[in-house]
Design a protein around this motif. Structure first.
Motif, PDB file in Angstrom:
ATOM      1  N   ASP A   1      12.986 -10.930  -2.327  1.00 59.28           N
ATOM      2  CA  ASP A   1      12.254  -9.792  -3.199  1.00 59.28           C
ATOM      3  C   ASP A   1      11.073  -9.372  -2.445  1.00 59.28           C
ATOM      4  OD1 ASP A   1      10.203  -9.096  -5.177  1.00 59.28           O
ATOM      5  OD2 ASP A   1      11.209 -10.334  -6.638  1.00 59.28           O
ATOM      6  N   PRO A   2      11.079  -7.879  -2.486  1.00 61.30           N
ATOM      7  CA  PRO A   2      10.096  -7.123  -1.813  1.00 61.30           C
ATOM      8  C   PRO A   2       8.685  -7.280  -2.161  1.00 61.30           C
ATOM      9  CG  PRO A   2      11.071  -5.746  -3.385  1.00 61.30           C
ATOM     10  CD  PRO A   2      11.951  -6.992  -3.358  1.00 61.30           C
ATOM     11  N   TYR A   3       8.617  -7.836  -3.242  1.00 59.81           N
ATOM     12  CA  TYR A   3       7.110  -8.170  -3.912  1.00 59.81           C
ATOM     13  C   TYR A   3       6.795  -9.452  -4.259  1.00 59.81           C
ATOM     14  CZ  TYR A   3       6.460  -3.164  -4.284  1.00 59.81           C
ATOM     15  OH  TYR A   3       6.328  -1.765  -4.164  1.00 59.81           O
TER      16      TYR A   3
ATOM     17  N   TRP B   1       0.753  -8.892   3.643  1.00 60.33           N
ATOM     18  CA  TRP B   1       1.471  -8.427   4.696  1.00 60.33           C
ATOM     19  C   TRP B   1       1.846  -6.778   4.367  1.00 60.33           C
ATOM     20  CZ3 TRP B   1       2.621 -10.400   9.405  1.00 60.33           C
ATOM     21  CH2 TRP B   1       2.349 -11.600   9.559  1.00 60.33           C
ATOM     22  N   ARG B   2       1.931  -6.219   3.065  1.00 58.75           N
ATOM     23  CA  ARG B   2       2.012  -5.060   2.646  1.00 58.75           C
ATOM     24  C   ARG B   2       3.040  -4.345   3.131  1.00 58.75           C
ATOM     25  NH1 ARG B   2      -2.767  -3.656  -0.298  1.00 58.75           N
ATOM     26  NH2 ARG B   2      -2.659  -1.609   0.179  1.00 58.75           N
ATOM     27  N   ILE B   3       4.189  -4.964   3.715  1.00 59.27           N
ATOM     28  CA  ILE B   3       5.114  -4.270   4.317  1.00 59.27           C
ATOM     29  C   ILE B   3       5.940  -3.474   3.426  1.00 59.27           C
ATOM     30  CG2 ILE B   3       7.276  -4.444   5.725  1.00 59.27           C
ATOM     31  CD1 ILE B   3       6.094  -7.446   6.602  1.00 59.27           C
ATOM     32  N   THR B   4       6.205  -3.700   2.160  1.00 59.57           N
ATOM     33  CA  THR B   4       6.820  -2.989   1.420  1.00 59.57           C
ATOM     34  C   THR B   4       6.088  -1.746   1.218  1.00 59.57           C
ATOM     35  OG1 THR B   4       7.858  -4.742   0.293  1.00 59.57           O
ATOM     36  CG2 THR B   4       7.938  -2.946  -1.080  1.00 59.57           C
TER      37      THR B   4
ATOM     38  N   ARG C   1       1.102  -2.843  -8.050  1.00 57.70           N
ATOM     39  CA  ARG C   1       0.023  -2.385  -7.285  1.00 57.70           C
ATOM     40  C   ARG C   1       0.292  -1.290  -6.402  1.00 57.70           C
ATOM     41  NH1 ARG C   1      -2.490  -8.293  -5.362  1.00 57.70           N
ATOM     42  NH2 ARG C   1      -2.441  -9.075  -7.255  1.00 57.70           N
ATOM     43  N   ASP C   2       1.621  -0.700  -6.390  1.00 62.02           N
ATOM     44  CA  ASP C   2       2.005   0.445  -5.655  1.00 62.02           C
ATOM     45  C   ASP C   2       2.388   1.530  -6.616  1.00 62.02           C
ATOM     46  OD1 ASP C   2       2.005  -0.827  -3.064  1.00 62.02           O
ATOM     47  OD2 ASP C   2       3.945  -1.210  -3.005  1.00 62.02           O
TER      48      ASP C   2
END
Length: 356
Positions: free
Chosen positions: A136-138, A145-148, A173-174
């Motif tokens: 899961d990217p979230y 880390w906020r990589i996604t 959040r995005d």
């Protein structure tokens, strides 16, 4: 022998990986018995290891998958879904597909830079990039880390189409970036809702957000103009299949742009982990659950064949498909997919990302 608390974890075991001819670990057990007797079973904490891959785009040519490339920001997933088909990948690191998969995670902080390089290559052909196809990217560590988000920023900047699959309302959040992409028909989201029962969800997906939060996220994304689908994936027979119609109805009420379902899959080490989970949480129906899965999977724990692995086979597969189709017609859930544009792509400029 228990060496960590299972509280808040999906897997009830942490078996040694042996599928890749790794020698099974042997330890002297007496000192562990003494530690447990004196201190109790210690709580397993989540750790994150930085990974430095050389590439980030994963290609596939599977005829039953609707994308040919994907990006995964993390390895392992703290959500702890017991059925997760990505669990066996942890064995590549000599880690267990059990509790290790949920607690010993890997992050790829240079993912956006690697994707920048891939998109900059001469002759790169633009097609949608899928995120959330493995882990899961979230998941919770995205908070720090906020990589996604860095990947989405690059894709929005270059006007590259992408899809996101997640179990988390953290995707909201995005929403600023997703809104920009959706306005250009570059992005769609699928939120997985496997059960509306909070108790079942807490057992099945212990660290994923509760179903009501996921439905609220579906509603908020679609109200913002971001096409968001409901993914009833997986359907677990005798555990969640009775909720199929209710999930379709709830998704329509939340404004879902469409939806799909997938029967549960139990590849490799997932099968024994799932059996142990059944014995722990649903001992009254464990045999019935596995018998139904075998009916769906041609007499096996898992069917790896193209197409049938996504749909199942036999009378149980036909029944689930018929029920889903009838529910979609009754409540107005569409099967159509949101087409993404590829003609707006602008290759990144320069050797460094413009966003940095």
């Amino acid at each position: 022998m228990p060496v960590e608390s299972r509280q808040g974890r999906g897997a009830t075991r942490n078996p040694t990986p042996t599928r890749f001819n790794l020698q099974e670990r042997s330890v002297e057990g007496e000192w562990l018995d003494q530690v447990e007797a004196l201190d109790g079973v210690p709580k397993r904490r989540t750790t994150v290891t930085i990974e430095h891959p050389r590439s980030i785009l994963t290609r596939n040519n599977s005829p039953d998958i609707g994308f040919d490339r994907s990006v995964n920001a993390y390895r392992g997933c703290e959500h702890g879904c017991i059925y997760c088909f990505a669990r066996p990948t942890h064995a590549y690191h000599d880690l267990s597909p059990g509790v290790d998969f949920e607690s010993r995670l890997f992050a790829k902080p240079n993912a956006a830079q690697l994707l920048h390089a891939a998109l900059s290559r001469p002759g790169y052909e633009c097609k949608p990039i899928a995120m959330g196809t493995n882990t899961d990217p979230y998941q919770p560590i995205e908070e720090r880390w906020r990589i996604t988000r860095s990947l989405v920023e690059l894709l929005v900047e270059t006007r590259h189409p992408f899809t996101i699959t997640t179990k988390s309302d953290r995707v909201l959040r995005d929403i600023d970036l997703l809104k920009q992409a959706a306005d250009l028909r570059l992005a769609s989201v699928a939120l997985s809702v496997t059960s509306l029962d909070a108790k079942i969800a807490r057992t099945l997906e212990p660290r994923a957000p509760q179903p009501r939060k996921r439905l609220a996220a579906i509603k908020q994304l679609n109200e913002a103009g971001i096409p968001c689908y409901v993914a009833i994936a997986p359907v677990v027979p005798q555990i969640t299949d009775h909720e199929l119609e209710h999930i379709v109805e709830a998704a329509v009420e939340a404004g879902a742009a469409g939806g799909f379902y997938l029967p549960v899959r139990l590849p490799h080490e997932v099968a024994p982990l799932f059996r142990a989970w059944l014995d722990e949480h649903f001992p009254d129906r464990a045999g019935k659950v596995m018998a139904t899965i075998h009916s769906l999977r041609g007499g096996r724990d898992n069917d790896p064949d193209f197409f049938s692995r996504m749909r199942g086979q036999g009378p149980w597969a036909d029944l689930i498909r018929t029920r889903f189709d009838i529910a979609c017609k009754r409540f107005g859930l569409v099967h159509a997919k949101f087409p993404l544009r590829t003609d707006l792509f602008q290759p990144p400029e320069g050797a460094q990302m413009r966003l940095l």
